[in-house]
Design an enzyme around this catalytic site. Structure first.
Site, short mmCIF file in Angstrom:
data_model
loop_
_atom_site.label_atom_id
_atom_site.label_comp_id
_atom_site.label_asym_id
_atom_site.label_seq_id
_atom_site.Cartn_x
_atom_site.Cartn_y
_atom_site.Cartn_z
N ARG A 124 37.34 38.47 37.31
CA ARG A 124 37.82 39.54 37.77
C ARG A 124 38.42 39.41 39.15
O ARG A 124 37.52 38.65 40.02
CB ARG A 124 36.93 40.83 37.87
N HIS A 161 46.29 37.15 33.37
CA HIS A 161 45.25 37.78 32.80
C HIS A 161 45.26 37.34 31.08
O HIS A 161 45.41 38.26 30.35
CB HIS A 161 45.13 39.15 32.93
N1 LIG Z 1 40.24 36.64 32.28
C1 LIG Z 1 39.93 37.16 30.99
O1 LIG Z 1 40.91 36.75 30.26
C2 LIG Z 1 38.41 37.55 30.69
C3 LIG Z 1 38.10 37.63 29.34
C4 LIG Z 1 36.77 37.82 28.88
C5 LIG Z 1 36.12 38.14 30.06
N2 LIG Z 1 36.37 38.04 31.20
C6 LIG Z 1 35.38 38.30 32.24
O2 LIG Z 1 34.45 37.33 32.19
C7 LIG Z 1 33.08 38.24 32.62
C8 LIG Z 1 31.71 37.57 32.05
O3 LIG Z 1 31.58 37.69 30.50
P1 LIG Z 1 30.25 37.50 29.64
O4 LIG Z 1 30.66 37.77 28.55
O5 LIG Z 1 30.10 35.92 30.07
O6 LIG Z 1 29.44 38.36 30.34
P2 LIG Z 1 27.78 38.26 30.44
O7 LIG Z 1 27.33 37.87 29.23
O8 LIG Z 1 27.30 39.84 30.89
O9 LIG Z 1 27.38 37.43 31.63
C9 LIG Z 1 27.45 37.24 33.07
C10 LIG Z 1 26.75 36.57 33.61
O10 LIG Z 1 26.91 36.88 35.08
C11 LIG Z 1 25.60 36.71 35.77
N3 LIG Z 1 25.62 37.83 36.72
C12 LIG Z 1 25.77 39.09 36.92
N4 LIG Z 1 25.74 39.69 37.91
C13 LIG Z 1 25.29 38.66 39.01
C14 LIG Z 1 24.66 38.67 40.26
N5 LIG Z 1 24.80 39.83 41.17
N6 LIG Z 1 24.53 37.47 40.72
C15 LIG Z 1 24.41 36.35 39.83
N7 LIG Z 1 24.90 36.38 38.74
C16 LIG Z 1 25.08 37.47 38.14
C17 LIG Z 1 24.75 37.18 34.57
O11 LIG Z 1 23.29 36.76 35.12
P3 LIG Z 1 22.00 37.06 34.15
O12 LIG Z 1 22.21 36.03 32.93
O13 LIG Z 1 20.80 36.92 35.01
O14 LIG Z 1 22.16 38.54 33.51
C18 LIG Z 1 25.34 36.31 33.55
O15 LIG Z 1 24.72 34.93 33.68
C19 LIG Z 1 33.21 39.51 32.18
O16 LIG Z 1 32.59 40.50 32.61
C20 LIG Z 1 34.79 39.95 32.47
O17 LIG Z 1 35.01 40.24 33.52
C21 LIG Z 1 37.69 37.67 31.54
#
Ligand SMILES: NC(=O)c1ccc[n+]([C@@H]2O[C@H](COP(=O)([O-])OP(=O)(O)OC[C@H]3O[C@@H](n4cnc5c(N)ncnc54)[C@H](OP(=O)(O)O)[C@@H]3O)[C@@H](O)[C@H]2O)c1
Length: 312
Positions: A227, A275
């Protein structure tokens, strides 16, 4: 259980076909207004969808976000806080992100920009890039997407470090798993390519700023597909200007669409993608939705529930 699709109207036909193929028995309503709101128990929701007033949907048991990121849903405050909300986790979304990160990671690693610049000057400069094993890569966020990306990068031979909120001892020996503030400092100091796959939360907003960017090795490159507000735009521009950073590949921005005249558009060291890093693919995601509904019907907890306190 009655399910209402409240996603992007442009994707309605695709979703309807995919959901009916995934579960022909699903009691599926494709538009608000086609059924008594009180009869709807599960909502498939995206902020780009048509639903504005959720109050009449008083018997909701479950909300499935159609997007992976939920910061907009939480920020809107439109959905009832007491109803379980799940993020979208599905194989098509994961595959798309792996391809984006692997593709751009390799493009950066192969120093294609340097060769393009040499070509423009008709310069034969035969300095080959190192092998992937000589190029440390860091992945911020080791969730569904970050872990898959980290594994794919390790499979190509990059030394991969990953950073998450909680420690990840089980992630596998091929990934150096880091966490906490010291972990952040460590991953930043050692990553020649830094990939960002964190959710946007109050804790991650502005995480990459003048102070943290300064920890990266000189000439490092950033790929942000998470993001926009996680990376402070002014700090990035200053780091590129001074040569501290070598370049950035950006899929997400503080304001989207990226406004006309924004300095990123014409920046020689920034690649802008609109995006598109990855998207929910109805054909694979519908299977996940159907599985969530089956869990609910059996009285089990749906998977990938959002912790509203943590913000992801
Ligand atoms: N550009 C695009 O097209 C696109 C597409 C899809 C998603 N996204 C973005 O990608 C993000 C990640 O997706 P996901 O499915 O992988 O999410 P997820 O499964 O919820 O994973 C989030 C990761 O970030 C870590 N995290 C969260 N807060 C943190 C902090 N304060 N300090 C350190 N680590 C932290 C979490 O740690 P823990 O494992 O300890 O909980 C987890 O490992 C989404 O939230 C979205 O914004 C972008």
């Amino acid at each position: 259980m009655r399910v209402l699709y409240a996603g992007d109207p442009e994707e309605k036909a695709l979703w309807e076909g995919a959901l009916r193929a995934a579960d022909p028995q699903m009691d599926l309503i494709m538009e608000p207004g086609q059924a008594d709101p009180a009869s709807v128990e599960a909502l498939l929701y995206a902020p780009s969808g048509p639903l504005r007033d959720v109050a009449p949907y008083r018997n909701l048991r479950f909300i499935q976000s159609l997007w992976a990121g939920v910061e907009r849903i939480l920020g809107e405050g439109r959905l009832p806080a007491g109803v379980p909300l799940a993020r979208m986790v599905e194989p098509g979304l994961e595959r798309g992100m792996v391809e984006y990160m692997l593709g751009h990671g390799l493009r950066i690693h192969l120093e294609t920009e340097r060769f393009r610049e040499a070509q423009a000057r008709e310069l034969w400069a035969p300095q080959a890039p190192p092998l992937a094993s000589g190029r440390p890569v860091g992945v911020l966020g080791l969730g569904e997407l970050g872990a898959a990306v980290a594994r794919a990068l390790a499979g190509v031979g990059f030394p991969v470090s990953g950073w998450s909120r909680s420690p990840k001892p089980g992630i596998g020996a091929e990934i150096r798993a880091l966490s906490g503030p010291e972990g952040l400092e460590e991953i930043l100091k050692s990553s020649e390519i830094l990939m960002v796959l964190l959710p946007l939360t109050p804790e991650t907003r502005g995480l990459l700023n003048a102070r943290t960017l300064a920890l990266l090795p000189r000439g490092a490159q950033i790929v942000n597909a998470a993001r926009g507000p996680i990376l402070e735009e002014e700090a990035l521009l200053a780091a590129l200007e001074s040569g501290a950073l070598g370049g950035a590949t950006l899929d997400v921005f503080a304001v989207e669409p990226l406004p006309p005249g924004h300095p990123f558009w014409r920046h020689p060291r920034i690649l802008v993608t609109p995006h598109v890093a990855s998207a929910t693919r109805p054909e694979t995601a519908a299977q996940v939705v159907a599985a969530q509904m089956r869990r609910l019907a059996r009285g089990e907890r749906p998977l990938h529930l959002v912790d509203r306190g943590r913000g992801y």
